[in-house]
Write a protein that holds these residues in place. Structure first.
Motif, short mmCIF file in Angstrom:
data_model
loop_
_atom_site.label_atom_id
_atom_site.label_comp_id
_atom_site.label_asym_id
_atom_site.label_seq_id
_atom_site.Cartn_x
_atom_site.Cartn_y
_atom_site.Cartn_z
N HIS A 61 0.82 -1.22 0.00
CA HIS A 61 0.00 0.00 0.00
C HIS A 61 0.85 1.27 0.00
CE1 HIS A 61 0.90 0.13 4.29
NE2 HIS A 61 0.27 -1.01 4.48
N GLY A 62 2.13 1.16 0.42
CA GLY A 62 3.04 2.29 0.32
C GLY A 62 3.13 3.17 1.53
N LEU A 63 2.33 2.90 2.57
CA LEU A 63 2.38 3.71 3.78
C LEU A 63 3.47 3.14 4.70
CD1 LEU A 63 0.81 6.09 5.15
CD2 LEU A 63 -0.41 4.32 6.44
N GLU B 77 13.36 10.05 1.57
CA GLU B 77 12.04 10.60 1.29
C GLU B 77 12.13 11.83 0.39
OE1 GLU B 77 9.64 9.39 5.33
OE2 GLU B 77 10.86 11.19 5.39
N ASP B 78 13.35 12.27 0.11
CA ASP B 78 13.55 13.45 -0.70
C ASP B 78 13.70 13.07 -2.17
OD1 ASP B 78 15.30 15.62 -2.06
OD2 ASP B 78 14.61 16.58 -0.21
N PRO B 79 12.83 13.55 -3.06
CA PRO B 79 12.89 13.15 -4.47
C PRO B 79 14.24 13.43 -5.13
CG PRO B 79 10.83 14.29 -4.00
CD PRO B 79 11.68 14.44 -2.79
N PRO C 94 6.24 6.60 -5.97
CA PRO C 94 4.92 7.21 -5.79
C PRO C 94 4.93 8.28 -4.70
CG PRO C 94 4.74 4.82 -5.95
CD PRO C 94 6.20 5.13 -5.84
N THR C 95 4.24 9.38 -4.95
CA THR C 95 4.16 10.42 -3.94
C THR C 95 3.27 9.96 -2.79
OG1 THR C 95 2.21 11.46 -4.93
CG2 THR C 95 4.39 12.19 -5.72
N LEU C 96 3.47 10.56 -1.63
CA LEU C 96 2.61 10.24 -0.50
C LEU C 96 1.16 10.56 -0.81
CD1 LEU C 96 4.59 11.32 2.68
CD2 LEU C 96 3.69 9.05 2.18
N ASP C 97 0.93 11.61 -1.56
CA ASP C 97 -0.44 11.97 -1.87
C ASP C 97 -1.14 10.87 -2.67
OD1 ASP C 97 -1.94 14.34 -1.10
OD2 ASP C 97 -2.41 14.52 -3.23
N SER C 98 -0.41 10.26 -3.60
CA SER C 98 -1.00 9.16 -4.36
C SER C 98 -1.23 7.94 -3.48
CB SER C 98 -0.12 8.81 -5.56
OG SER C 98 1.11 8.24 -5.14
N LEU D 122 12.50 3.10 -0.14
CA LEU D 122 13.42 2.15 -0.75
C LEU D 122 12.69 0.87 -1.18
CD1 LEU D 122 16.59 2.44 1.51
CD2 LEU D 122 16.17 3.45 -0.74
N LYS D 123 11.56 0.58 -0.54
CA LYS D 123 10.77 -0.59 -0.96
C LYS D 123 10.21 -0.42 -2.35
CE LYS D 123 7.81 -2.41 1.80
NZ LYS D 123 6.62 -2.49 2.66
N ASN D 124 10.07 0.85 -2.75
CA ASN D 124 9.40 1.13 -4.02
C ASN D 124 10.35 1.52 -5.14
OD1 ASN D 124 6.93 0.83 -2.58
ND2 ASN D 124 7.08 2.95 -1.88
N VAL D 125 11.67 1.49 -4.88
CA VAL D 125 12.65 1.85 -5.90
C VAL D 125 13.01 0.61 -6.71
CG1 VAL D 125 15.00 2.68 -6.33
CG2 VAL D 125 13.60 3.75 -4.55
N PRO D 126 12.81 0.64 -8.02
CA PRO D 126 13.18 -0.52 -8.85
C PRO D 126 14.68 -0.81 -8.74
CG PRO D 126 11.82 1.03 -10.09
CD PRO D 126 12.20 1.73 -8.82
N GLY D 127 15.01 -2.10 -8.65
CA GLY D 127 16.41 -2.50 -8.60
C GLY D 127 17.04 -2.42 -7.23
N ILE D 128 16.23 -2.22 -6.18
CA ILE D 128 16.76 -2.16 -4.81
C ILE D 128 16.13 -3.27 -3.97
CG2 ILE D 128 16.81 -0.80 -2.67
CD1 ILE D 128 18.73 0.18 -4.79
#
Length: 485
Positions: free
Chosen positions: A236-238, A444-446, A458-462, A273-279
């Motif tokens: 879920h990304g949270l 957390e910094d883009p 994904p942004t937190l807003d999404s 980091l869970k959502n970064v491809p290749g990590i």
């Protein structure tokens, strides 16, 4: 205005209270309502810095309420989590009241605090109720902890005061969900049972039709309907509210091993980091879990000297030293930075004295004042494994005791720590593979993510919108609206 209050209670810790409360904050905000989160007392070493508001200082609140405020499209503030307990040892916590450390409350026994802090909790909640249409309240642990009911200030006492419509959520993946729901209901005082508006089954895997007739039987016994069956949702990304993630690893590719010591703090900042491809993100507690790591990260700690002792007892110090000697990348954040130095010096009884890992020629001196603030900073010239950070501006936050500086004798002998950020916020070694930084929030910094991985996440807003969509789909029709009617 006087807000309607919706409260999320749980049969256990980890049942899903925090993420459900976050989803409700965004769902109600999307109805055009003014929404605020609230949790009277949070026990967590995951904390965020919030700014001052009219009549209230800034300071620290639990990360869960910080994210819930963002989901509610509200400015995070200390009233949303008036009491924060930050465990330092098994039998002691630092007490943060309205964002500020209270030494007097920290010294009191657990049960001795309740009546002292209750007026502050009521004042914070009532002020939020007066300013909002909806207040989404999160409970803690279970409301059926009968050994704590007499001193309760976070579950039933709050629900009564706010006349809250309560949802009781349970983790069905653990088994025994219907017994948990019924047992919790049965242990509540009869008047408090009337506050329960619905049961929620969380983390369900399988065909929901197979649950029947249990929900119907449970309603016959309690009068409370099961209003949602939420399927298992792994991504879920949270960020997780408490504890290290149950699963050891996430993703595939370059392995980033985060050392998971007992008093780890602000672990939620690694969620991206869970959502970064290749990590591949790994929580490491043994030397073998560091053996094939590309990066080793020493995260924040609520008790730096204690976690450093634990790290040595596991043999992790030798594994980290060997990794660094091979040129492997090492990153220390906040307490992790302090560990990378030569020594921790404590003359005030704040954290404890200890020898550091000796990977950076630095010394940390603890003092009574705690640094709690947001920071905008920029990396200077960074070399070696971290060269991609050169010139990158980032937004982060500091939460720490102690000030860190070069080891004077080592510097005089020519062994310098290279400052790579102004104001003593970050250093690296001469070889460029060991980096220490005081700022939380790097991942957390883009701009940092793009520099290090060429990635966007994904942004937190999404993420918040996804949570709201999820409960909109899986709650019985009309239930969410009926809770505030």
């Amino acid at each position: 205005m006087t807000a309607r209050c919706v409260m999320v209670l749980g049969t256990t810790s980890g049942a899903g209270k925090s993420w459900l409360a976050t989803a409700l904050c965004r769902w109600y905000a999307r109805q055009g309502l003014k929404v605020a989160p609230f949790k009277a007392q949070n026990m967590s070493n995951n904390a965020r810095v919030v700014g001052a508001t009219a009549g209230n200082q800034g300071g620290e609140i639990g990360s869960a309420q910080y994210f819930q405020a963002l989901a509610a499209r509200a400015m995070p503030e200390v009233r949303m989590n008036p009491l924060l307990l930050k465990p330092e040892r098994d039998t002691h916590s630092q007490v943060v009241l309205m964002g500020q450390v209270s030494e007097a409350l920290s010294a009191l026994p657990w049960r001795g605090r309740s009546e002292r802090v209750w007026p502050t909790i009521v004042q914070a909640l009532d002020a939020l109720r007066a300013e909002n249409d909806v207040v989404v309240i999160e409970g803690a642990g279970s409301p059926a902890e009968i050994n704590l009911m007499a001193s309760d200030i976070v579950n039933l006492r709050v629900a009564r005061h706010a006349n809250a419509r309560c949802l009781l959520v349970t983790d069905i993946d653990r088994g025994g969900a219907f017994a948990h729901l019924y047992g919790t209901w049965a242990l509540l005082p009869e008047a408090d049972r009337a506050l329960l508006s619905g049961f929620v089954l969380n983390k369900f895997r399988g065909d929901a039709l197979l649950l029947s007739p249990a929900p119907e039987q449970l309603q016959e016994l309690t009068g409370v309907p099961t209003v949602a069956t939420l399927p298992m949702w792994w991504s879920h990304g949270l960020p997780e509210e408490d504890g290290v993630f149950d699963t050891a690893e996430f993703g595939a590719g370059k392995t980033v091993a985060v050392v998971a010591y007992p008093r780890i703090s602000n672990l939620d900042e690694f969620q991206p980091l869970k959502n970064v491809p290749g990590i591949r993100l790994r929580w490491a507690r043994t030397p073998s879990q560091l053996a094939d790591a590309d990066w080793i990260v020493l995260p924040g700690s609520k008790h730096t000297s204690g976690d450093l002792a634990w790290l040595r007892a596991q043999g992790l110090d030798r594994a980290i030293a060997a990794h660094a000697a091979r040129g492997g990348a090492v990153l220390g954040i906040c307490g992790g930075l302090q560990m990378l130095g030569e020594a921790l010096i404590d003359t005030h009884g704040i954290d404890g004295n200890a020898a550091g890992l000796g990977l950076l020629p630095l010394v940390t001196v603890f003092d009574p004042d705690k640094t709690v603030r947001h920071r905008d900073a920029c990396f200077g010239a960074v070399g070696g494994a971290w060269a991609a950070l050169s010139g990158v501006a980032m937004h982060g936050y500091e939460i720490h005791h102690g000030r860190t500086a070069e080891h004077s004798a080592m510097a005089a002998a020519g062994d310098h720590a290279l400052p790579v950020m102004n104001d003593g916020l970050a250093w690296q070694n001469g070889a460029g593979n060991v980096l220490g930084i005081y700022l939380h929030g790097m991942f957390e910094d883009p701009a940092v993510l793009h520099a290090l991985f060429g990635a966007t996440v994904p942004t937190l807003d999404s993420v918040f919108d996804g949570l709201a969509d999820y409960i909109d789909t899986h709650f019985d029709a009309g239930v969410l609206r009926s809770l505030i009617d």
